[in-house]
Design an enzyme around this catalytic site. Structure first.
Site, PDB file in Angstrom:
ATOM      1  N   PHE A 126     -52.570   0.432  31.672  1.00 41.85           N
ATOM      2  CA  PHE A 126     -53.364  -0.636  31.063  1.00 41.85           C
ATOM      3  C   PHE A 126     -54.454  -1.182  31.976  1.00 41.85           C
ATOM      4  O   PHE A 126     -55.357  -1.869  31.521  1.00 41.85           O
ATOM      5  CB  PHE A 126     -52.453  -1.798  30.619  1.00 41.85           C
ATOM      6  CG  PHE A 126     -52.041  -2.700  31.753  1.00 41.85           C
ATOM      7  CD1 PHE A 126     -52.893  -3.715  32.197  1.00 41.85           C
ATOM      8  CD2 PHE A 126     -50.831  -2.542  32.403  1.00 41.85           C
ATOM      9  CE1 PHE A 126     -52.540  -4.537  33.258  1.00 41.85           C
ATOM     10  CE2 PHE A 126     -50.468  -3.351  33.465  1.00 41.85           C
ATOM     11  CZ  PHE A 126     -51.326  -4.348  33.893  1.00 41.85           C
TER      12      PHE A 126
ATOM     13  N   LYS B 250     -53.614  10.035  25.475  1.00 44.01           N
ATOM     14  CA  LYS B 250     -52.843   8.885  25.001  1.00 44.01           C
ATOM     15  C   LYS B 250     -53.160   7.710  25.910  1.00 44.01           C
ATOM     16  O   LYS B 250     -52.682   7.627  27.035  1.00 44.01           O
ATOM     17  CB  LYS B 250     -51.332   9.140  25.025  1.00 44.01           C
ATOM     18  CG  LYS B 250     -50.590   8.018  24.271  1.00 44.01           C
ATOM     19  CD  LYS B 250     -49.150   7.835  24.687  1.00 44.01           C
ATOM     20  CE  LYS B 250     -48.965   6.879  25.836  1.00 44.01           C
ATOM     21  NZ  LYS B 250     -49.342   5.470  25.574  1.00 44.01           N
TER      22      LYS B 250
ATOM     23  N   GLU C 238     -51.062   1.687  25.243  1.00 46.95           N
ATOM     24  CA  GLU C 238     -50.975   1.058  23.919  1.00 46.95           C
ATOM     25  C   GLU C 238     -51.448  -0.398  23.960  1.00 46.95           C
ATOM     26  O   GLU C 238     -51.628  -1.032  22.926  1.00 46.95           O
ATOM     27  CB  GLU C 238     -49.537   1.141  23.384  1.00 46.95           C
ATOM     28  CG  GLU C 238     -48.477   0.399  24.205  1.00 46.95           C
ATOM     29  CD  GLU C 238     -47.977   1.191  25.410  1.00 46.95           C
ATOM     30  OE1 GLU C 238     -48.650   2.164  25.814  1.00 46.95           O
ATOM     31  OE2 GLU C 238     -46.909   0.837  25.963  1.00 46.95           O
ATOM     32  N   ARG C 239     -51.665  -0.930  25.180  1.00 45.38           N
ATOM     33  CA  ARG C 239     -52.121  -2.330  25.261  1.00 45.38           C
ATOM     34  C   ARG C 239     -53.639  -2.445  25.226  1.00 45.38           C
ATOM     35  O   ARG C 239     -54.170  -3.506  24.916  1.00 45.38           O
ATOM     36  CB  ARG C 239     -51.653  -2.958  26.575  1.00 45.38           C
ATOM     37  CG  ARG C 239     -50.170  -2.886  26.806  1.00 45.38           C
ATOM     38  CD  ARG C 239     -49.959  -3.179  28.270  1.00 45.38           C
ATOM     39  NE  ARG C 239     -48.670  -2.812  28.766  1.00 45.38           N
ATOM     40  CZ  ARG C 239     -47.726  -3.690  29.091  1.00 45.38           C
ATOM     41  NH1 ARG C 239     -47.929  -4.972  28.903  1.00 45.38           N
ATOM     42  NH2 ARG C 239     -46.604  -3.272  29.606  1.00 45.38           N
TER      43      ARG C 239
ATOM     44  N   SER D  46     -46.891   3.496  36.239  1.00 42.54           N
ATOM     45  CA  SER D  46     -45.804   3.047  37.109  1.00 42.54           C
ATOM     46  C   SER D  46     -44.919   4.212  37.565  1.00 42.54           C
ATOM     47  O   SER D  46     -44.936   5.289  36.972  1.00 42.54           O
ATOM     48  CB  SER D  46     -44.934   2.053  36.344  1.00 42.54           C
ATOM     49  OG  SER D  46     -44.296   2.744  35.272  1.00 42.54           O
TER      50      SER D  46
ATOM     51  N   CYS E  92     -53.974  -0.698  41.330  1.00 41.60           N
ATOM     52  CA  CYS E  92     -53.049   0.081  42.163  1.00 41.60           C
ATOM     53  C   CYS E  92     -53.519   0.091  43.607  1.00 41.60           C
ATOM     54  O   CYS E  92     -52.771   0.407  44.508  1.00 41.60           O
ATOM     55  CB  CYS E  92     -52.930   1.499  41.652  1.00 41.60           C
ATOM     56  SG  CYS E  92     -54.427   2.433  41.914  1.00 41.60           S
TER      57      CYS E  92
HETATM   58  P1  NAD Z   1     -46.749   2.044  32.726  1.00 42.59           P
HETATM   59  O1  NAD Z   1     -46.067   3.105  33.501  1.00 42.59           O
HETATM   60  O2  NAD Z   1     -45.953   0.979  32.113  1.00 42.59           O
HETATM   61  O3  NAD Z   1     -47.587   2.729  31.547  1.00 42.59           O
HETATM   62  C1  NAD Z   1     -48.377   3.889  31.773  1.00 42.59           C
HETATM   63  C2  NAD Z   1     -48.269   4.810  30.567  1.00 42.59           C
HETATM   64  O4  NAD Z   1     -46.944   5.324  30.472  1.00 42.59           O
HETATM   65  C3  NAD Z   1     -48.578   4.119  29.260  1.00 42.59           C
HETATM   66  O5  NAD Z   1     -49.411   4.976  28.491  1.00 42.59           O
HETATM   67  C4  NAD Z   1     -47.221   3.886  28.631  1.00 42.59           C
HETATM   68  O6  NAD Z   1     -47.259   4.023  27.232  1.00 42.59           O
HETATM   69  C5  NAD Z   1     -46.351   4.970  29.231  1.00 42.59           C
HETATM   70  N1  NAD Z   1     -44.979   4.491  29.537  1.00 42.59           N
HETATM   71  C6  NAD Z   1     -44.608   3.247  29.922  1.00 42.59           C
HETATM   72  N2  NAD Z   1     -43.297   3.187  30.184  1.00 42.59           N
HETATM   73  C7  NAD Z   1     -42.822   4.414  29.972  1.00 42.59           C
HETATM   74  C8  NAD Z   1     -41.521   5.000  30.085  1.00 42.59           C
HETATM   75  N3  NAD Z   1     -40.469   4.283  30.485  1.00 42.59           N
HETATM   76  N4  NAD Z   1     -41.383   6.297  29.789  1.00 42.59           N
HETATM   77  C9  NAD Z   1     -42.447   7.025  29.404  1.00 42.59           C
HETATM   78  N5  NAD Z   1     -43.680   6.529  29.285  1.00 42.59           N
HETATM   79  C10 NAD Z   1     -43.890   5.247  29.563  1.00 42.59           C
HETATM   80  O7  NAD Z   1     -47.873   1.453  33.690  1.00 42.59           O
HETATM   81  P2  NAD Z   1     -48.810   0.213  33.411  1.00 42.59           P
HETATM   82  O8  NAD Z   1     -48.002  -1.030  33.474  1.00 42.59           O
HETATM   83  O9  NAD Z   1     -49.664   0.459  32.232  1.00 42.59           O
HETATM   84  O10 NAD Z   1     -49.774   0.288  34.694  1.00 42.59           O
HETATM   85  C11 NAD Z   1     -49.478  -0.326  35.925  1.00 42.59           C
HETATM   86  C12 NAD Z   1     -48.931   0.650  36.931  1.00 42.59           C
HETATM   87  O11 NAD Z   1     -49.840   1.725  37.100  1.00 42.59           O
HETATM   88  C13 NAD Z   1     -48.765   0.061  38.316  1.00 42.59           C
HETATM   89  O12 NAD Z   1     -47.558   0.509  38.856  1.00 42.59           O
HETATM   90  C14 NAD Z   1     -49.942   0.634  39.094  1.00 42.59           C
HETATM   91  O13 NAD Z   1     -49.758   0.717  40.484  1.00 42.59           O
HETATM   92  C15 NAD Z   1     -50.058   1.963  38.481  1.00 42.59           C
HETATM   93  N6  NAD Z   1     -51.377   2.528  38.691  1.00 42.59           N
HETATM   94  C16 NAD Z   1     -51.522   3.515  39.604  1.00 42.59           C
HETATM   95  C17 NAD Z   1     -52.762   4.046  39.849  1.00 42.59           C
HETATM   96  C18 NAD Z   1     -52.947   5.118  40.862  1.00 42.59           C
HETATM   97  O14 NAD Z   1     -53.978   5.771  40.839  1.00 42.59           O
HETATM   98  N7  NAD Z   1     -52.001   5.322  41.756  1.00 42.59           N
HETATM   99  C19 NAD Z   1     -53.881   3.570  39.152  1.00 42.59           C
HETATM  100  C20 NAD Z   1     -53.688   2.554  38.205  1.00 42.59           C
HETATM  101  C21 NAD Z   1     -52.435   2.045  37.980  1.00 42.59           C
END
Ligand code: NAD
Length: 503
Positions: free
Chosen positions: A153, A177, A180-181, A230, A285
């Site tokens: 997101f 994909k 969703e937020r 994450s 991140c």
């Molecule tokens: P998230 O993992 O909750 O969501 C990311 C994607 O995965 C979404 O499309 C979501 O629908 C899906 N998802 C969520 N939970 C899931 C699950 N349990 N099983 C399968 N799919 C799932 O992450 P977020 O809250 O949207 O983003 C924040 C996180 O992203 C932070 O941890 C941040 O550090 C990380 N991030 C990392 C980078 C990088 O380049 N290292 C860049 C941006 C964000």
């Protein structure tokens, strides 16, 4: 009124279509918590249709000349530039970050599109003539087929733009994909991509959560997955996708340390620290969420607190806002409880942003800049990624001690050292086991001619996002060994006219 809330469409085979699903997720404006849109959980048959469309489009797209694909991306980068402000407004509306920061979000993605335009140099294979008599070897870098992307997101434009442009310019078709937020920015970008000339079916977009993710991990026609988000989701997707024989690259969570040496330029360092810890409400991140003050630099703490106090918390579209709200009430709750835990475990709360009030936006998910000092490595606020406007401050007596701390932390996304001493900077950059190091640069996110090189718990896979590695990720090599025997030559008479390449 609920039924009048606009819905987010699917993008399948070149058409923006309304999902037939019965399951919808509300999208909220984080500054007000009003429902601004609804996003569908795509049905199984819609997701199948999206992959089938990618598969059908692949042959023509991969056979389209590389120069034609490049032209589409050259037009695309221009359209993104022309619409940058509009896309940014959508980001602020759904994600909450300030408008200036949203513009940076689009801009950093745009740079990857510009980089994709250099595909004609990046995708070159290798050659070796005369490995034996009349025999040569050469390689082609070829697209994989259908690739997919799953995005978080926090960067609604930049992170999708890390994915499909690089994949597609190499000749792959792509299933995206978004989070969703915050799907709005990607939908806008998809429309612009179509306007730039991308053929129907080359990019498809589905929405959803776990089912959509599982679908992508399991579908036999998908060859590679790019994930950013994450650790919980990323490790799962890496394992499930790999088990199904796919290539997976997963950029994940972080705990980025800024090491402040007493010889640093104080003014510059404190400003950099404050900006990088609290900008985007810490939802980056590469946010510099952890400071290690070395020796005498510990005396700068009161000034650090003063500067953090001066930041203005407001809705992202309000003039002068330095940081906006967190993405959801749940995220706010989580951040507040990690602050509380920090206090309970013995940290000292020098600045508490939990009760911040934003006039006119009383329902928003705001947390103001927060500083926890005297933090120790065993505290929860240090071990977990907070992903909010909270700076945790640790102390070290020496550079070596600081390096040890950083290397003991499982994450390896980014780090920065602040010093005016070249030898100190060099030692730190050399010994620290983190993928991206800033020297007096608080958020060292590389431009896309390099790659985004998070490491250890912040990354799974072999090849990173964008740069040369991005092209490697989305292509595979074919090696051709050919022999053309000299004695088989059939042209007996020399051609004396200048060759005109096919005319
Ligand atoms: P998230 O993992 O909750 O969501 C990311 C994607 O995965 C979404 O499309 C979501 O629908 C899906 N998802 C969520 N939970 C899931 C699950 N349990 N099983 C399968 N799919 C799932 O992450 P977020 O809250 O949207 O983003 C924040 C996180 O992203 C932070 O941890 C941040 O550090 C990380 N991030 C990392 C980078 C990088 O380049 N290292 C860049 C941006 C964000």
């Amino acid at each position: 009124w609920y039924s009048f809330v606009p819905t987010t469409k699917l993008f399948i085979d070149g058409k923006f279509i309304e999902s037939k699903t019965t399951e919808w997720i509300d999208i909220h404006n984080p500054a007000t918590n009003e429902v601004v849109s609804r996003v569908p959980k795509a049905t199984a048959s819609e997701m199948e249709a999206a992959v089938a469309s990618c598969k059908k489009a692949f042959w023509n797209w991969s056979e389209t000349s590389i120069l034609s694909r490049q032209q589409i991306f050259l037009r695309y980068q221009q359209l993104i530039k022309e619409n940058l402000k509009e896309i940014s407004k959508l980001i602020t509306f759904e994600q909450g970050k300030t408008l200036a920061d949203a513009e940076g979000d689009v801009f950093r993605g745009l740079q990857v599109v510009e980089h994709a335009c250099s595909v004609t140099s990046l995708i070159l294979g290798e050659t070796m003539p005369s490995i034996t008599k009349d025999m040569d070897t050469y390689t082609y870098r070829l697209p994989l087929g259908v690739c997919a992307g799953i995005a978080p997101f926090n960067f609604p434009a930049m992170i999708p733009l890390w994915m499909f442009p690089m994949a597609m310019v190499c000749g792959n078709t792509f299933l995206m994909k978004p989070s969703e937020r915050v799907p709005g920015a990607l939908m806008f970008l998809a429309k612009l991509f179509q306007d730039a000339g991308a053929p129907d079916g080359t990019l498809n977009i589905i929405h959803g959560q776990h089912e959509a993710v599982n679908f992508i991990c399991d579908h036999p026609d998908i060859r590679a997955i790019s994930f950013v988000g994450s650790n919980q989701a990323g490790e799962y997707i890496y394992e499930r996708g790999s088990r199904n024989g796919k290539r997976v690259q997963a950029n994940m969570g972080a705990k980025n340390h800024g090491v402040v040496m007493p010889d640093a330029n104080k003014e510059n360092t404190l400003n950099q620290l404050v900006g990088a810890a609290f900008g985007a409400a810490g939802q980056r991140c590469m946010a510099l969420s952890t400071a290690i003050l070395v020796g005498e630099a510990q005396k700068w703490l009161p000034e650090l607190v003063e500067r953090a106090k001066n930041l203005r918390v407001n809705a992202g579209d309000q003039p002068g806002a330095d940081l906006g709200p967190l993405i959801s009430p749940q995220a706010r709750e989580r951040v507040c409880s990690l602050i509380e835990k920090g206090v309970k475990e013995g940290a000292s709360l020098l600045l508490d942003g939990r009760n911040v009030k934003v006039k006119g936006y009383e329902n928003g998910n705001f947390v103001g800049p927060t500083i926890l000092a005297k933090v120790k490595p065993n505290m929860t606020c240090y071990k977990e990624e907070i992903f909010g406007p909270v700076l945790v401050v640790l102390e070290a007596d020496t550079l070596d001690e600081a390096i040890e701390m950083v290397n003991n932390n499982p994450y390896g996304n980014g780090t920065a050292i602040f010093t005016t001493n070249g030898a100190t900077a060099r030692k730190y950059s050399h010994l620290v086991d983190v993928g991206q190091v800033g020297v007096n640069v608080p958020i060292p996110v590389p431009l896309p001619m390099f790659s985004f090189t998070g490491s250890r718990a912040s990354f799974r896979g072999d090849t990173n996002f964008y740069g040369k590695q991005g092209v490697q990720f989305y292509t595979q090599l074919k090696t051709i060994i050919s022999q053309w025997k000299e004695e088989d030559a059939t042209i007996a008479k020399p051609a004396v006219v200048m060759p005109t390449m096919g005319n």
